[in-house]
Design a protein around this motif. Structure first.
Motif, mmCIF file in Angstrom:
data_model
loop_
_atom_site.group_PDB
_atom_site.id
_atom_site.type_symbol
_atom_site.label_atom_id
_atom_site.label_comp_id
_atom_site.label_asym_id
_atom_site.label_seq_id
_atom_site.Cartn_x
_atom_site.Cartn_y
_atom_site.Cartn_z
ATOM 1 N N HIS A 96 0.761 -1.182 0.057
ATOM 2 C CA HIS A 96 0.090 -0.089 0.058
ATOM 3 C C HIS A 96 0.789 1.191 -0.053
ATOM 4 O O HIS A 96 0.346 2.199 -0.553
ATOM 5 C CB HIS A 96 -0.820 0.157 1.328
ATOM 6 C CG HIS A 96 -1.914 -1.135 1.106
ATOM 7 N ND1 HIS A 96 -3.072 -1.159 0.141
ATOM 8 C CD2 HIS A 96 -2.183 -2.157 1.914
ATOM 9 C CE1 HIS A 96 -3.641 -2.214 0.292
ATOM 10 N NE2 HIS A 96 -3.283 -2.664 1.470
ATOM 11 N N THR A 97 2.235 1.196 0.440
ATOM 12 C CA THR A 97 2.701 2.313 0.748
ATOM 13 C C THR A 97 3.920 2.711 -0.584
ATOM 14 O O THR A 97 4.621 3.525 -0.605
ATOM 15 C CB THR A 97 3.593 2.290 1.956
ATOM 16 O OG1 THR A 97 4.423 1.320 2.123
ATOM 17 C CG2 THR A 97 2.728 2.313 3.145
ATOM 18 N N ILE A 98 3.835 1.641 -1.439
ATOM 19 C CA ILE A 98 4.956 1.677 -2.477
ATOM 20 C C ILE A 98 4.429 2.625 -3.438
ATOM 21 O O ILE A 98 3.387 2.927 -3.657
ATOM 22 C CB ILE A 98 5.118 0.138 -3.180
ATOM 23 C CG1 ILE A 98 6.261 0.426 -4.037
ATOM 24 C CG2 ILE A 98 3.819 -0.029 -4.279
ATOM 25 C CD1 ILE A 98 6.897 -1.164 -4.417
ATOM 26 N N ASP A 99 5.548 3.376 -4.158
ATOM 27 C CA ASP A 99 5.073 4.583 -5.018
ATOM 28 C C ASP A 99 4.697 3.948 -6.330
ATOM 29 O O ASP A 99 5.098 2.836 -6.713
ATOM 30 C CB ASP A 99 6.434 5.241 -5.159
ATOM 31 C CG ASP A 99 7.354 4.785 -6.109
ATOM 32 O OD1 ASP A 99 8.093 5.262 -6.962
ATOM 33 O OD2 ASP A 99 8.064 3.630 -5.326
ATOM 34 N N PRO A 100 3.791 4.546 -7.199
ATOM 35 C CA PRO A 100 3.262 3.930 -8.488
ATOM 36 C C PRO A 100 4.176 3.750 -9.427
ATOM 37 O O PRO A 100 4.062 2.562 -10.118
ATOM 38 C CB PRO A 100 2.301 5.385 -9.008
ATOM 39 C CG PRO A 100 2.076 5.937 -7.605
ATOM 40 C CD PRO A 100 3.396 5.810 -6.831
ATOM 41 N N ALA A 101 5.394 4.265 -9.680
ATOM 42 C CA ALA A 101 6.438 3.948 -10.725
ATOM 43 C C ALA A 101 7.132 2.663 -10.554
ATOM 44 O O ALA A 101 7.194 1.742 -11.120
ATOM 45 C CB ALA A 101 7.441 4.860 -10.619
ATOM 46 N N THR A 102 7.320 2.301 -9.142
ATOM 47 C CA THR A 102 7.943 1.067 -8.745
ATOM 48 C C THR A 102 6.886 0.049 -8.821
ATOM 49 O O THR A 102 7.123 -1.229 -9.371
ATOM 50 C CB THR A 102 8.623 0.993 -7.171
ATOM 51 O OG1 THR A 102 9.515 2.229 -7.219
ATOM 52 C CG2 THR A 102 9.059 -0.162 -7.108
ATOM 53 N N ALA A 103 5.591 0.485 -8.588
ATOM 54 C CA ALA A 103 4.706 -0.521 -8.755
ATOM 55 C C ALA A 103 4.246 -1.231 -10.076
ATOM 56 O O ALA A 103 4.203 -2.247 -10.474
ATOM 57 C CB ALA A 103 3.355 -0.240 -8.227
ATOM 58 N N GLY A 104 4.461 -0.090 -11.129
ATOM 59 C CA GLY A 104 4.323 -0.454 -12.338
ATOM 60 C C GLY A 104 5.395 -1.263 -12.880
ATOM 61 O O GLY A 104 5.223 -2.168 -13.782
ATOM 62 N N ARG A 105 6.737 -0.960 -12.496
ATOM 63 C CA ARG A 105 7.864 -1.890 -13.051
ATOM 64 C C ARG A 105 7.685 -3.234 -12.323
ATOM 65 O O ARG A 105 7.993 -4.233 -13.024
ATOM 66 C CB ARG A 105 9.098 -1.111 -12.510
ATOM 67 C CG ARG A 105 9.665 -0.025 -13.414
ATOM 68 C CD ARG A 105 10.848 0.140 -12.725
ATOM 69 N NE ARG A 105 11.351 0.365 -11.685
ATOM 70 C CZ ARG A 105 11.564 1.250 -10.797
ATOM 71 N NH1 ARG A 105 11.671 2.699 -11.400
ATOM 72 N NH2 ARG A 105 11.901 1.186 -9.499
ATOM 73 N N LEU A 106 7.139 -3.585 -11.034
ATOM 74 C CA LEU A 106 7.020 -4.819 -10.530
ATOM 75 C C LEU A 106 5.933 -5.413 -11.380
ATOM 76 O O LEU A 106 6.084 -6.655 -11.587
ATOM 77 C CB LEU A 106 6.742 -4.604 -8.948
ATOM 78 C CG LEU A 106 7.820 -4.357 -8.077
ATOM 79 C CD1 LEU A 106 7.305 -3.954 -6.645
ATOM 80 C CD2 LEU A 106 8.931 -5.266 -8.288
ATOM 81 N N ARG A 107 4.675 -4.835 -11.608
ATOM 82 C CA ARG A 107 3.746 -5.476 -12.407
ATOM 83 C C ARG A 107 4.339 -6.011 -13.902
ATOM 84 O O ARG A 107 3.952 -7.042 -14.360
ATOM 85 C CB ARG A 107 2.496 -4.668 -12.606
ATOM 86 C CG ARG A 107 1.621 -4.521 -11.275
ATOM 87 C CD ARG A 107 0.479 -3.728 -11.612
ATOM 88 N NE ARG A 107 0.360 -2.565 -12.028
ATOM 89 C CZ ARG A 107 0.567 -1.316 -10.973
ATOM 90 N NH1 ARG A 107 0.509 -1.580 -9.898
ATOM 91 N NH2 ARG A 107 0.574 -0.106 -11.543
#
Length: 136
Positions: A26-37
């Protein structure tokens, strides 16, 4: 046996790990979340594709087996020929004895040049006999 004093409850450890994962997600930034996805999608697509056809995977062991078979054949074939060397030598001696016989060669096997100079061969045979008798 006595149980260790600091035994870990595996269920509570698992629950704490899940809670930490949810909190971090929940606390991860959106850019990192996009790279992980994106990395997750790439990994799932790679896992779904067949690695290689079975025939391609079998080429390496088959090639290795063929190379070993060729090496064994090359190492073994000289051993087989060594036994035949004595037989070959005997056949060569028999051919040499046949070549030295007093019979004239077959007309099919005779050299045409020899037939043209029959007088020379007659002279050679008569002189050869007389010189061999003189040496005795």
């Amino acid at each position: 046996m006595n149980a260790p004093k600091h035994s870990i409850d595996h269920r509570s450890l698992e629950q704490r790990a899940r809670a930490l994962y949810r909190e971090a997600s929940h606390t991860i930034d959106p850019a990192t979340a996009g790279r992980l996805r994106a990395a997750r999608r790439t990994a799932l697509e790679a896992a779904q594709k067949p690695a290689q056809p079975r025939g391609v995977r079998m080429l390496l062991p088959t090639g290795a087996l063929a190379a070993v078979a060729l090496a064994v054949l090359m190492a073994w074939s000289p051993l087989q020929n060594r036994g035949n060397d004595a037989l070959q030598a005997q056949m060569n001696i028999a051919r040499a004895i046949d070549a030295d016989s007093d019979l004239p060669p077959d007309p099919d096997k005779a050299d045409p040049g020899m037939v043209q100079n029959l007088d020379f061969y007659d002279w050679l045979a008569s002189n050869n006999n007389s010189s061999s008798q003189a040496n005795r």
